[in-house]
Design a protein around this motif. Structure first.
Motif, PDB file in Angstrom:
ATOM      1  N   GLU A   1     -10.829  11.685   3.994  1.00 30.59           N
ATOM      2  CA  GLU A   1     -10.855  10.229   4.137  1.00 30.59           C
ATOM      3  C   GLU A   1      -9.988   9.785   5.314  1.00 30.59           C
ATOM      4  O   GLU A   1     -10.305   8.802   5.984  1.00 30.59           O
ATOM      5  CB  GLU A   1     -10.402   9.551   2.853  1.00 30.59           C
TER       6      GLU A   1
ATOM      7  N   HIS B   1      -8.972  -2.278   7.784  1.00 32.20           N
ATOM      8  CA  HIS B   1      -8.890  -1.032   6.997  1.00 32.20           C
ATOM      9  C   HIS B   1      -8.159   0.066   7.777  1.00 32.20           C
ATOM     10  O   HIS B   1      -7.542   0.948   7.173  1.00 32.20           O
ATOM     11  CB  HIS B   1     -10.274  -0.580   6.531  1.00 32.20           C
TER      12      HIS B   1
ATOM     13  N   CYS C   1      -5.814   7.592  -3.709  1.00 34.37           N
ATOM     14  CA  CYS C   1      -6.416   6.335  -3.262  1.00 34.37           C
ATOM     15  C   CYS C   1      -6.499   5.400  -4.470  1.00 34.37           C
ATOM     16  O   CYS C   1      -7.066   5.756  -5.490  1.00 34.37           O
ATOM     17  CB  CYS C   1      -7.807   6.608  -2.694  1.00 34.37           C
ATOM     18  N   PHE C   2      -5.927   4.204  -4.332  1.00 38.07           N
ATOM     19  CA  PHE C   2      -5.951   3.240  -5.441  1.00 38.07           C
ATOM     20  C   PHE C   2      -7.074   2.224  -5.258  1.00 38.07           C
ATOM     21  O   PHE C   2      -7.214   1.284  -6.036  1.00 38.07           O
ATOM     22  CB  PHE C   2      -4.583   2.566  -5.598  1.00 38.07           C
ATOM     23  N   GLN C   3      -7.857   2.377  -4.210  1.00 30.39           N
ATOM     24  CA  GLN C   3      -9.227   1.841  -4.097  1.00 30.39           C
ATOM     25  C   GLN C   3      -9.407   0.333  -3.891  1.00 30.39           C
ATOM     26  O   GLN C   3     -10.508  -0.112  -3.558  1.00 30.39           O
ATOM     27  CB  GLN C   3     -10.044   2.251  -5.344  1.00 30.39           C
TER      28      GLN C   3
ATOM     29  N   SER D   1      -4.712  -0.591   7.049  1.00 34.44           N
ATOM     30  CA  SER D   1      -4.428  -0.180   5.663  1.00 34.44           C
ATOM     31  C   SER D   1      -3.950   1.267   5.585  1.00 34.44           C
ATOM     32  O   SER D   1      -3.074   1.607   4.794  1.00 34.44           O
ATOM     33  CB  SER D   1      -5.688  -0.309   4.801  1.00 34.44           C
ATOM     34  N   TYR D   2      -4.554   2.115   6.408  1.00 39.02           N
ATOM     35  CA  TYR D   2      -4.232   3.547   6.330  1.00 39.02           C
ATOM     36  C   TYR D   2      -2.799   3.832   6.768  1.00 39.02           C
ATOM     37  O   TYR D   2      -2.229   4.849   6.369  1.00 39.02           O
ATOM     38  CB  TYR D   2      -5.218   4.360   7.187  1.00 39.02           C
TER      39      TYR D   2
ATOM     40  N   THR E   1     -15.698   3.729  -2.232  1.00 39.95           N
ATOM     41  CA  THR E   1     -14.415   3.929  -2.902  1.00 39.95           C
ATOM     42  C   THR E   1     -14.258   2.960  -4.077  1.00 39.95           C
ATOM     43  O   THR E   1     -14.438   1.761  -3.913  1.00 39.95           O
ATOM     44  CB  THR E   1     -13.287   3.690  -1.879  1.00 39.95           C
TER      45      THR E   1
ATOM     46  N   CYS F   1      -1.276   3.131   2.951  1.00 38.28           N
ATOM     47  CA  CYS F   1      -1.565   4.000   1.799  1.00 38.28           C
ATOM     48  C   CYS F   1      -1.297   5.464   2.111  1.00 38.28           C
ATOM     49  O   CYS F   1      -0.708   6.174   1.300  1.00 38.28           O
ATOM     50  CB  CYS F   1      -2.997   3.794   1.318  1.00 38.28           C
ATOM     51  N   LYS F   2      -1.717   5.917   3.283  1.00 39.77           N
ATOM     52  CA  LYS F   2      -1.571   7.363   3.564  1.00 39.77           C
ATOM     53  C   LYS F   2      -0.098   7.751   3.692  1.00 39.77           C
ATOM     54  O   LYS F   2       0.267   8.879   3.350  1.00 39.77           O
ATOM     55  CB  LYS F   2      -2.316   7.752   4.845  1.00 39.77           C
TER      56      LYS F   2
ATOM     57  N   CYS G   1      -8.118  -1.777  -1.732  1.00 41.45           N
ATOM     58  CA  CYS G   1      -7.913  -2.369  -0.403  1.00 41.45           C
ATOM     59  C   CYS G   1      -9.220  -2.734   0.299  1.00 41.45           C
ATOM     60  O   CYS G   1      -9.237  -3.658   1.117  1.00 41.45           O
ATOM     61  CB  CYS G   1      -7.137  -1.410   0.481  1.00 41.45           C
TER      62      CYS G   1
ATOM     63  N   GLN H   1       0.824  -1.211   0.000  1.00 36.62           N
ATOM     64  CA  GLN H   1       0.000   0.000   0.000  1.00 36.62           C
ATOM     65  C   GLN H   1       0.862   1.266   0.000  1.00 36.62           C
ATOM     66  O   GLN H   1       0.535   2.258  -0.655  1.00 36.62           O
ATOM     67  CB  GLN H   1      -0.946  -0.018   1.205  1.00 36.62           C
TER      68      GLN H   1
HETATM   69 FE1  SF4 Z   1      -7.924   3.959  -0.658  1.00 38.10          FE
HETATM   70 FE2  SF4 Z   1      -6.146   3.776   1.316  1.00 38.10          FE
HETATM   71 FE3  SF4 Z   1      -8.591   2.708   1.612  1.00 38.10          FE
HETATM   72 FE4  SF4 Z   1      -6.752   1.633  -0.050  1.00 38.10          FE
HETATM   73  S1  SF4 Z   1      -6.633   1.794   2.203  1.00 38.10           S
HETATM   74  S2  SF4 Z   1      -8.928   1.949  -0.476  1.00 38.10           S
HETATM   75  S3  SF4 Z   1      -5.756   3.444  -0.862  1.00 38.10           S
HETATM   76  S4  SF4 Z   1      -8.070   4.881   1.390  1.00 38.10           S
END
Ligand code: SF4
Ligand code: FE
Length: 483
Positions: A447, A292, A100-102, A295-296, A191, A299-300, A104, A90
């Motif tokens: 987000e 999730h 955001c590549f959506q 996940s942040y 998303t 990705c963030k 996840c 991520q």
């Molecule tokens: Fe988007 Fe981050 Fe959620 Fe993946 S984890 S869907 S990149 S906001």
């Protein structure tokens, strides 16, 4: 085809019959729509990087269910190492797309539904886990994108689903048939909705017996009859229609969200994963949210790597890279970002197996991760704005810059250091603007606040896992207090 190429993914989206609305009109060609295309490009990157040998270890894994190498976005975590590789992947994609590549949400839904259906079947003698394994194999073998649809519109936040004035404000079962169920309702902020083949629908809160008709989880193709979506606006979105890529800040990549409506949608029995067993709604929500929130931390941090780089370039182009306060502010941005990364990694390394065998993140650490994500990106953006200066929001348009008469004036007066072109300086300001206030601010700021649950949701979980009694016992032992 176990691993699709980017172009095969794009081709597969063209074959879907999605019902998409935007600006009051139906969008017939979603794939080539200039407002939506950047979000497709970000999703496509999840396929393209999986084809690159240098990223194969992060982007793919061997599935024990198909025996094949699959995209990691469809993988069931087999150990803590898989959880770690997930956040590494991520961060890489955040750096690659600055958006955001959506994909996840589907990965997180797959892993939450996997373990919850297993435990539900053990308790109730149902066969939802078999349904899910069949579905998982289909997703993995065809390398599909799954939208993880959790958030209901929720209406009056003080009332449970069964007490709402309008019962459709939480998605619910309106009819039970021998061959399946019919559902009605909506899911908000979805998303990647226009870039997904499938969705896994889940409840959004803990439920009681009175809410049994709302305790429902299932999968459905995105173009199933009765499903349609209304695309959400993003700040500065119509700049993508102006033919001035520089003004968009990030001309290639982006994210998207939509309100998905379920207008009496039929779900066949073998796609149902929860159907009235309200006691398991909370487990599903807690696990999806936990994944999730982890996940942040991936990705963030990747997205912020780009923002920090852009800010450091702005300092260079402004001629102040050696000013001590600028250096210190950039160090602070890095420190905040790496703190989020540390949380994402820690939640992953501390993952544990569930009863079903797949791995779950450490829920305390995942919630701490996301709680920090509700704060640090805002401070990182504040520092980026401080360092970039006012031009990030007052610079003239690309059309002015390209104009034969105005262009040389803009070029002359908006020049920073002599060695850097005005064009490059403006591009960096636009990128910072995009990530702070424009289309990418959806993914990086609001987000960060509300995605994967608003701040209070994490505080409730942190309170639940805090184990204060154990901490009190520690204090009593040290203070020599005997009750
Ligand atoms: Fe988007 Fe981050 Fe959620 Fe993946 S984890 S869907 S990149 S906001
Ligand atoms: Fe999100």
């Amino acid at each position: 085809m176990t691993l699709k190429t980017g172009d095969e993914f794009e081709g597969s989206l063209r074959e879907l019959k999605l019902q998409v609305y935007m600006f009051g009109e139906k969008v017939d060609n979603v794939v080539d729509n200039p407002i939506l295309r950047p979000s497709l490009n970000s999703m496509k990157a999840t396929y393209e990087l999986a084809q690159m040998p240098e990223h194969a270890d992060l982007m793919t894994a061997v599935s024990p269910y198909t025996g094949q190498r699959v995209n990691r976005f469809t993988h069931v975590h087999q150990g803590a190492e898989d959880l770690v590789n997930k956040v590494r992947m991520q961060r890489l994609l955040g750096q690659w797309t600055a958006s955001c590549f959506q994909r996840c949400v589907g990965l997180d839904a797959i892993n939450a539904v996997f373990s919850t259906t297993w435990e539900l079947d053990q308790a109730k003698g149902t066969s939802y886990h078999q349904n899910f394994l069949k579905y998982l194999t289909y997703i993995q073998e065809n390398d599909l994108v799954v939208d993880g649809a959790m958030t209901d519109p929720k209406g009056d936040r003080g009332l449970p689903p069964s007490k709402q004035a309008d019962p459709d404000l939480y998605l619910r079962v309106v009819e039970r048939r021998p061959d399946g169920i019919v559902v009605r309702g909506a899911k908000a902020h979805q998303t990647g909705a226009t870039n997904s083949h499938e969705m896994i629908v889940m409840p959004t809160i803990n439920m009681t017996e009175a809410d049994a008709d709302w305790a429902v989880a299932f999968s459905i193709p995105m173009d199933a009859p009765g499903v349609y979506m209304i695309v959400g606006r993003q700040s500065c979105d119509t700049r993508k229609l102006e033919g001035s890529p520089m003004d968009t800040g990030n001309p290639v990549f982006g994210g998207m969200e939509a309100l998905i409506v379920f207008d009496d949608v039929f779900v066949p029995n073998d796609r149902i994963f929860l159907n009235g067993e309200y006691e398991f709604a909370g487990m599903l929500v807690e696990r999806f949210a936990g994944y999730h929130r982890q996940s942040y931390g991936g990705c963030k941090t990747g997205v912020a790597d780009v923002l920090i780089g852009a800010t450091a370039l702005a300092a260079d182009y402004n001629g102040v890279p050696r000013a001590s306060h600028i250096k210190d502010k950039i160090i602070e941005m890095v420190h905040l970002n790496e703190t989020l990364w540390a949380c994402g990694l820690a939640a992953s390394y501390e993952g544990q197996p569930t009863a079903s065998g797949n791995y779950l993140v450490n829920l305390m650490l995942a919630n701490v991760c996301k709680q920090n994500v509700t704060r640090f990106p805002y401070e990182i953006v504040r520092l980026a704005s401080d360092i970039a200066g006012g031009l990030m929001v007052t610079a003239p348009s690309e059309k002015d810059f390209r104009d034969p008469k105005l262009g040389p004036i803009v070029d002359k007066y908006l020049k920073g250091v002599a060695a850097v072109s005005t064009e490059n300086r403006l591009k960096i300001f636009r990128l910072i603007e995009c990530m702070s206030l424009g289309t990418a601010a959806v993914g990086y700021q609001t987000e960060s606040m509300h995605g994967a649950g608003s701040p209070q949701a994490q505080r409730i979980m942190i309170g639940r896992f805090a184990n204060l009694e154990a901490k009190k016992a520690l204090a009593k032992k040290i203070a020599r207090i005997a009750d």
